[in-house]
Scaffold this motif. Sequence first.
Motif, PDB file in Angstrom:
ATOM      1  N   TYR A 607       0.835  -1.353   0.118  1.00 17.18           N
ATOM      2  CA  TYR A 607       0.071   0.006  -0.124  1.00 17.18           C
ATOM      3  C   TYR A 607       0.935   1.225  -0.069  1.00 17.18           C
ATOM      4  N   SER A 609       1.881   4.752   1.635  1.00 12.63           N
ATOM      5  CA  SER A 609       1.546   5.400   3.073  1.00 12.63           C
ATOM      6  C   SER A 609       1.188   6.650   2.985  1.00 12.63           C
ATOM      7  N   ARG A 610       0.923   7.517   3.972  1.00 12.01           N
ATOM      8  CA  ARG A 610       0.716   8.945   4.080  1.00 12.01           C
ATOM      9  C   ARG A 610       1.571   9.522   3.470  1.00 12.01           C
ATOM     10  N   GLU A 614       5.614   3.418  -0.792  1.00 16.15           N
ATOM     11  CA  GLU A 614       4.947   2.135  -0.999  1.00 16.15           C
ATOM     12  C   GLU A 614       5.597   1.044   0.294  1.00 16.15           C
ATOM     13  N   LYS A 615       4.790   0.426   0.993  1.00 13.86           N
ATOM     14  CA  LYS A 615       5.232  -0.238   1.864  1.00 13.86           C
ATOM     15  C   LYS A 615       4.571  -1.825   1.907  1.00 13.86           C
ATOM     16  N   ALA A 618       1.708  -3.841   6.946  1.00 12.37           N
ATOM     17  CA  ALA A 618       0.868  -2.686   7.577  1.00 12.37           C
ATOM     18  C   ALA A 618       0.980  -2.703   9.137  1.00 12.37           C
ATOM     19  N   ASP A 620      -0.884  -1.570  12.388  1.00 18.99           N
ATOM     20  CA  ASP A 620      -2.135  -1.088  12.633  1.00 18.99           C
ATOM     21  C   ASP A 620      -2.328  -1.209  14.159  1.00 18.99           C
ATOM     22  N   SER A 661      -3.598   6.135  14.043  1.00 22.87           N
ATOM     23  CA  SER A 661      -2.465   6.617  13.561  1.00 22.87           C
ATOM     24  C   SER A 661      -1.180   7.315  14.386  1.00 22.87           C
ATOM     25  N   LYS A 665       4.207   3.261  15.378  1.00 26.45           N
ATOM     26  CA  LYS A 665       4.297   3.301  13.743  1.00 26.45           C
ATOM     27  C   LYS A 665       2.900   2.796  12.880  1.00 26.45           C
ATOM     28  N   SER A 666       1.772   2.917  13.678  1.00 29.18           N
ATOM     29  CA  SER A 666       0.670   2.701  12.770  1.00 29.18           C
ATOM     30  C   SER A 666       0.445   4.063  11.964  1.00 29.18           C
ATOM     31  N   ASP A 667       0.101   3.525  10.653  1.00 25.74           N
ATOM     32  CA  ASP A 667      -0.148   4.433   9.762  1.00 25.74           C
ATOM     33  C   ASP A 667      -1.663   4.795   9.189  1.00 25.74           C
TER      34      ASP A 667
END
Length: 843
Positions: A607, A609-610, A614-615, A618, A620, A661, A665-667
């Motif tokens: 996905y 990221s903000r 691209e990571k 995930a 959460d 977030s 490290k939650s995005d």
Amino acid sequence: MIKKLFFCSFTCLVIIKIDGQLKLTGKITDFDSQKTITGAVLNNKQNTAISDNNGFFELNVQDSTGVITVQKRDYRLQKIAYDLHADSLLPIVLHRAVNTANKYIEGVIINTKKKYKNKKENPAYAILKAVWKRHYKNAFDTYDNYKYSEYQKLEASLNNLDSSFINKKIFKGMEFMFKNVDTAFSTGKAFVPIYMNEQLSTYYKVNRPFSKEKKVLIAEKASGFEDYQFMVQTIQNLYKDFNIYDNQLNFFDKGFTSPLSTEGFGVYDYTLMQDNIIDGEACYTIKYIPRSNAVFAFRGVIFISKEAFAVKKITLNSPKNIDVNFIRGVNAELTYHIIDDKSFRPEKSQIMVDMSLLNKKANAKGLYVNRIVSYKDFEVNKPEIAKEIETKTQREDQHIYTKDEAFWNHQRHEPLTPKDSLTYQNLNRLWQLPKFKTAVKLVEAIGSGFYNIGNAVDVGNLYSLYGHNDIEGDRLRLGARTFFSRNDMWRLEGYGAYGFRDQKFKFGIGGRYMLDKYKRFTLGYRFKRDLQQLAVDPMGEMNSSVGTGRSFASSSIANTGNNFYLSNIVENNIYASVEPFLNFQVTLDGSYREIKAADPRRFNINYISRVGVEKSQANDARASLVLTYRPGAQFAEYGVDRNMIKRLFPTFTLRYTKGISGVFKSDFNYDRIQFSYVQPVLIGSIGQSNINIEGGKTFGTVPLSLMNVLPGNQSYISIPNTFSQLDYYEFVTDAYSNLFWEHHFNGWVFNRIPLLKKLKLREIVFFRGAWGSLRSDNIDVSRSNIVYKAPKDHIYYEYGFGIENIGFSNFRMFRADFNWRGNYLDHPEARKFGIKVGLQLGF
């Protein structure tokens, strides 16, 4: 010689005095054929009995000498003199009636042969119609509040014992048990008790303005399998609460037509017999038998008050070939107190279940499970009851298990028999024998999947030792948990798993501690590092258990298509739950997960990221509030783990989840709400429907790993609440609603087909449907190599039928489902038809 020995042991038990009454025992035969007579009605004005399938009867009498009346359709009415001092076993021979015309006895018509053109000609119809008109209700439902004392005695006994069985080497050292052998008058075979439990409780109920109930255990005395969850739960599930005036009675989650049903004349033949007096009250006596063996029904006698037209007493006896697994027969006697012309309350019930684990032949070894429940000390409509229900606890302290004999002798609703007292002594000795404990542990392990070591640790689940998937190849898994008793206030657990293809070790650990057993305030934590099939259990987030259970999809044995859609999950979870009201649970939990694709070459969950990078992993972090309500639920335990006693109650679950977030490290910053409604419904004699409605919506932008995926099932095993013809990740949504409907006919169709009836198969039909949508922003943020689709334009659906109760003898635990896919057939490799197999152990 053995038959003579049993006959002699039987006749020695003819005279037994219980509650100030004597017991007259005997056998009824036909004069011409010498065959035994079933269903003959015997009475002595005060009491009534019915001869069983072997012609035996047992009748309470007041005096050692006297006269009884014996009636049976097609036979002459006979009055028999008895003398208990002379007759050890009273033989009664009935003669066929020469004239089958109606007979008049004391103003009551007794019909012995005549077939009525319609039900209105039957004199029993007018009596039952008068009962129906009054719409009798349990008086407890009419009070603002009430409380009463309840006494329960539960006893399980090995039955159909014979000398060759008793003398086996396996019973060496247990000979003392067989000195307490009794003989069942219904079979003439010996039985010996192996489990006894007595409970004295106070039950509180408030009906208005809001319904509340509480059962406070005052004292309990037990000897036997108290710390064995599977065995205790099996016994508890034998018994259901029911209202005799309902059209359907729930036995073993199957709808038996009540003899008081307004549709009863379509199921039963009713015969008006001679009047009787029950507890000083003059009663009409109506005998009933089922018209067909293909329906769930009983035979027995109804005693209806001539003044109030209400049931004073009723007997329920199942037919010989009852189509319920593990059950050979059920015999019940229920007594009621009539309050007025519209209400009643239960007074006493006795239900005996004859079980057989291996096969249902009459001479097979099995269990008698007998439960007696009585009620007294009623108080109603008192303001203090509403206060007591708030302050009284459901479980007091350990002193409830240590009440002395003086207490029990004073508080029991009825005294123990000498044999009951001896049973307690024998069971205490039996549980000191190591080989008996080992045998019980083995049986428990087969039923529960866990084997107890040293009364401290359970090892299991033995049924999930092996699995296979495309990532790990062959997979072995073994877990353990602390287990000192069924009611432990804390529990530690963990498991380890190893995949031989990826050569990686996975594990999980967890623990729970209950700080307040009355409000069930519990804290828990778990850590897990394992493979998981996110697509198979999207509603798994609705559950707040910190248990370290397996993921079915990663441990399945065989699959159709590819099974590499697995993710590596590293998760920490902490939670707190409390039950402020009965069966209403509030849970707060927080978790942090790291999710990566297990095989990025074939399946990735990348996905953006903000910050536009691209990571592939995930992160959460989230917090959740879960509300769960189970009105009517009952439990077999009160500790940190509880097994629900199987009842037909609904379950409502509402979960709100907040993704946060910037934490660990939650995005992702998102909001999600989910709802689940589960309801089993008994639909008369047609069977039982299971309904599951689920729905949810995610607000905010999330990648594939956090979306809702319609639960596909690519294994060849039936998995509840999944779509059998969907592949994993075939439909991805951020808003969805699912419906799962399954109806079990319990042989309602097959039992009417002669060739199929002998196979004892049962039929199922089912329907599954889903709708979902997917926003463009969630598609844009993902970089996965799968194609995103949602069933927005048309509801996706599946349908089919199944056959359950497949097997042999009593081991009928298999089912086969035939599934058809209703639409979206243009999808690549869409599976239009499939067969799933599964296990479904039950009655």
